[in-house]
Design an enzyme around this catalytic site. Structure first.
Site, short mmCIF file in Angstrom:
data_model
loop_
_atom_site.label_atom_id
_atom_site.label_comp_id
_atom_site.label_asym_id
_atom_site.label_seq_id
_atom_site.Cartn_x
_atom_site.Cartn_y
_atom_site.Cartn_z
N LYS A 31 -7.41 11.48 -8.47
CA LYS A 31 -6.43 10.50 -7.98
C LYS A 31 -5.83 9.71 -9.13
CE LYS A 31 -4.06 8.43 -4.90
NZ LYS A 31 -2.87 9.21 -4.53
N ARG B 206 -6.67 -2.51 3.33
CA ARG B 206 -5.44 -3.11 3.86
C ARG B 206 -4.91 -4.22 2.94
NH1 ARG B 206 -4.78 -2.05 9.43
NH2 ARG B 206 -3.45 -3.88 9.60
N ASN C 228 -2.75 -11.69 10.78
CA ASN C 228 -2.21 -10.48 10.14
C ASN C 228 -0.81 -10.28 10.68
OD1 ASN C 228 -1.73 -7.91 9.12
ND2 ASN C 228 -2.81 -6.91 10.79
N GLY C 229 0.18 -10.22 9.81
CA GLY C 229 1.56 -10.01 10.26
C GLY C 229 2.49 -11.02 9.60
N LYS D 99 4.43 18.58 -4.21
CA LYS D 99 3.53 18.44 -3.05
C LYS D 99 2.99 19.79 -2.63
CE LYS D 99 2.83 15.18 -3.25
NZ LYS D 99 3.25 14.19 -4.09
N CYS E 23 -2.67 -6.91 5.99
CA CYS E 23 -3.87 -7.72 5.81
C CYS E 23 -4.86 -7.21 6.84
CB CYS E 23 -3.59 -9.19 6.11
SG CYS E 23 -2.38 -9.93 5.00
N GLU F 295 0.44 21.22 -5.20
CA GLU F 295 -0.83 20.51 -5.25
C GLU F 295 -1.78 20.90 -4.14
OE1 GLU F 295 -0.58 16.00 -6.51
OE2 GLU F 295 1.04 16.50 -5.16
N GLU G 58 9.81 16.64 -6.15
CA GLU G 58 8.67 16.06 -5.46
C GLU G 58 8.17 17.00 -4.35
OE1 GLU G 58 6.62 13.92 -6.06
OE2 GLU G 58 5.70 13.33 -4.18
N TRP H 106 -3.16 -9.30 1.72
CA TRP H 106 -2.20 -8.61 0.85
C TRP H 106 -0.98 -9.52 0.86
CZ3 TRP H 106 -2.88 -3.79 -1.52
CH2 TRP H 106 -1.76 -3.29 -2.18
N HIS I 39 22.42 29.59 -13.56
CA HIS I 39 22.25 29.73 -15.01
C HIS I 39 20.95 30.43 -15.38
CE1 HIS I 39 25.85 27.44 -15.72
NE2 HIS I 39 25.43 26.56 -14.84
C1 F6R Z 1 1.05 13.72 -7.25
C2 F6R Z 1 0.26 12.70 -7.91
C3 F6R Z 1 0.31 12.60 -9.39
C4 F6R Z 1 0.54 11.15 -9.82
C5 F6R Z 1 0.45 11.00 -11.34
C6 F6R Z 1 0.76 9.60 -11.79
O1 F6R Z 1 0.87 13.72 -5.88
O2 F6R Z 1 -0.42 11.94 -7.28
O3 F6R Z 1 1.30 13.42 -9.93
O4 F6R Z 1 1.78 10.75 -9.36
O5 F6R Z 1 -0.84 11.36 -11.77
O6 F6R Z 1 -0.13 8.68 -11.26
P1 F6R Z 1 0.20 7.15 -11.22
O7 F6R Z 1 1.36 6.94 -10.33
O8 F6R Z 1 -1.05 6.51 -10.67
O9 F6R Z 1 0.48 6.71 -12.62
#
Ligand code: F6R
Length: 605
Positions: free
Chosen positions: A600, A27, A103-104, A485, A2, A488, A481, A79, A504
């Site tokens: 994003k 937050r 907050n906490g 990373k 929060c 990307e 993953e 939150w 294989h």
């Molecule tokens: C990788 C990344 C993307 C998202 C994907 C799904 O770092 O950010 O691969 O994971 O676009 O997005 P969400 O989770 O928002 O459905």
């Protein structure tokens, strides 16, 4: 998480508080509220949802200064942890004559509440915070001394908290305390008198003052516009001038900040959901798993990797068949959807077009649907039968980090919750797993030594013709993953692969220019993965091993600590992979937070 703010001075308090809360909105934003001294009356405003809703409610307030040309106020953006997001549960919490923002978590609030109820206090919210204001009034009724009542109150609180409290009896003072949760205080001198600003981070203070105190744990005090006293000596710093820098809390990138805050946010993901004996999900029906013969998970990208991890845990623990689908494939494969399937979608944003469509298909086919999501009120949370929020806070780095760790911990808790409902695990086993869950935050801590090791190693992995990240069991989706990373943010080619599958086909690529990042946990098939890595080493691939156990064939070695459970090793290795990718990207001079070609939230097909 929060955020709290406070102000004493002669400017428009409501405007200062609202602008401060906007800076802290990342937050948490399921409700917000302020209490302000308007002329000589304290007015409270609360609103559900984003700060702009509160702003609309407050807009008619002209904030009249009192006879001493002064105004004062406290504010909060929430939150939800204890109690749903409602106006009653929103801060400030009030008693008969005092107001608090917090907050906490007050860990002993249940005991205190019982005591205060017996003493005749009436509670209106389900929050832990409300006990603070009643405790203050309980002591004030005895001593008629606000400072004494505040001191007595804070002595009784266990947990992590930062608090601002104002009271009608001395309406030009703000009492404050910091223990665990952050609080910064800034002071500014103007021609019309002094001003004091309070906030959970320094972003809301920037532009208003030059000097700041970042309170240490255990420090309390009281502020008026002409005096600021602390329970112990404090040191003043100079406020940064760049908001962007402040929002990153001093880290170079949002991604770095988000990697570092994982240990805190997973604590939030678990808040109120674990006791010593059980896992609690108020959001889902206790018998949701009844009659279910299959669990189907659907997601994209990083969320899909959390889904694969969950599939191992769900099937292992619940003994119900579990499979995972990439949402964009699932939509067009004409899937067979049976009503005895529990359909779980995972999404940080709750807006990813493919996942959203998959959810709609499942819902239309009459399946029970659950979304594991970071954003409340997103499209997916509005459609699914049940929502489990991951509580990671806003993720700004395009490359997902804390979304993945919070999703994984929530899914692991769900697997245990379903398994218990299903009687496929014993109480004793569950209690042991809960103890392990409590260790997740420390497994996600980024040690300086480890960061430095990744920074140094990064220079050796800038070229070559590709990376294989390999692992087995849940370390296979972790390898996926890790590879994602790296791709990307470094734009280097990387693939995640099940370690046992290399022979294989892909092993044909092995040569010194092929970098293998090998995930070698102690508590999950160590001997098997060791053999797979030996096979690659024998064919001259350059090996970077990540393991708590020494491995002599490694060209580079990142030693992790000795954990007692494979999932703790999983989280520790996750941090290594995130930091390593980030450092490689930095060396290549890339934009870590906004890599090329990406967005994003992918709201197109
Ligand atoms: C990788 C990344 C993307 C998202 C994907 C799904 O770092 O950010 O691969 O994971 O676009 O997005 P969400 O989770 O928002 O459905």
């Amino acid at each position: 998480m929060c955020g709290i703010v406070g102000y004493i001075g002669c400017k428009n308090t409501s405007e200062i508080l609202i602008n401060g809360l906007k800076e802290l909105e990342y937050r948490g934003y399921d409700s917000a509220g302020i209490a302000i001294l308007d002329n000589d009356k304290i007015e409270v405003y609360k609103a559900l949802g984003k700060i702009k809703n509160l702003e609309e409610k407050v807009s008619h307030n002209e904030c009249v200064l009192n006879k001493d040309n002064l105004s004062i106020g406290i504010g909060h953006t929430r939150w939800a942890t204890h109690g749903k997001p409602t106006e009653l549960n929103a801060h400030p919490h009030l008693g008969e004559y005092s107001y608090v923002v917090h907050n906490g978590i007050i860990e002993n609030y249940k005991e205190l509440k019982v005591e205060l109820l017996e003493a005749g206090h009436k509670f209106v919210s389900q929050t832990d915070t409300e006990v603070i204001v009643h405790l203050f009034e309980f002591y004030f009724n005895q001593s008629n001394d606000a400072q004494d009542a505040f001191n007595q109150t804070i002595k009784r609180l266990d947990g992590a908290y930062s608090i601002l409290l104002i009271t009608k009896s001395e309406p030009t003072k703000i009492f404050f305390m910091k223990h665990g949760s952050p609080m910064a205080i800034a002071k500014n001198t103007t021609e019309d008198g002094d001003e004091i600003y309070f906030a959970s981070s320094d972003a809301p203070l920037i532009g208003h003052a030059k000097d700041v105190v970042y309170l240490e744990d255990g420090v309390s005090g009281v502020a008026t516009n002409s005096s600021l006293s602390f329970s112990e000596e404090v040191s003043w710093d100079t406020l940064p001038t760049s908001k962007q820098y402040a929002q990153k809390d001093g880290y170079r990138f949002f991604m770095e900040k988000e990697i570092y805050e994982q240990s805190d946010v997973v604590t939030d993901s678990m808040l109120g959901r674990i006791s010593d004996e059980e896992i609690i999900f108020d959001e889902i029906d206790a018998n949701i798993i009844e009659g279910i013969n299959e669990i189907k998970i659907c997601a994209c990208g990083t969320s899909y990797h959390a889904g694969i991890t969950a599939s191992y845990l769900f099937e292992r623990l619940t003994k119900v068949r579990c499979n995972v689908e990439i949402a964009s494939e699932f939509r067009y494969k004409e899937p067979l959807l049976k009503k005895d399937t529990l359909f779980i979608v995972i999404s940080q944003s709750g807006e990813t077009a493919d996942t959203l469509e998959a959810l709609k298909m499942a819902k239309k086919a009459g399946l029970k649907t659950v979304v594991v999501c970071n954003v409340d009120n997103s499209s997916m949370t509005r459609i699914a039968d049940a929502t489990i929020l991951t509580r990671a806070g806003i993720e700004k780095g395009v490359a997902s980090t804390k979304a993945f760790s919070t999703q994984t911990v929530v899914l692991w808790m769900m697997a245990l919750y379903f398994a218990k409902q299903n009687n496929s695990i014993e109480s004793e086993f569950l209690q042991k797993e809960i103890q392990v869950l409590r260790e997740v935050p420390s497994s996600l801590t980024v040690e300086d030594k480890l960061h430095e090791k990744c920074r140094r190693l990064s220079k050796r992995y800038l070229h070559g013709h590709g990376f294989f990240f390999i692992g087995r069991d849940v370390f296979y989706p972790l390898a996926l993953e890790g590879a994602l990373k790296l791709k990307e943010i470094s734009y280097l080619h990387a693939e995640g692969y099940p370690a046992g599958e290399m022979k294989h086909g892909p092993i044909a690529l092995a040569d010194p220019e092929l970098f293998t990042i090998a995930l070698m946990p102690e508590h999950s098939h160590y001997d098997k993965i060791k053999s797979n890595v030996e096979e690659l080493s024998a064919r001259d691939s350059t090996i970077c091993a990540i393991s708590p156990l020494d491995f002599e064939l490694a060209d580079d070695f990142i030693k992790t600590s000795n954990k007692s459970h494979y999932m703790l090793e999983f989280f520790e290795m996750l941090v290594v992979l995130q930091v390593l990718s980030m450092e490689i990207s930095v060396r290549l001079g890339n934009d870590v937070d906004m890599p090329r070609n990406l967005a994003k939230s992918v709201t197109v097909e």
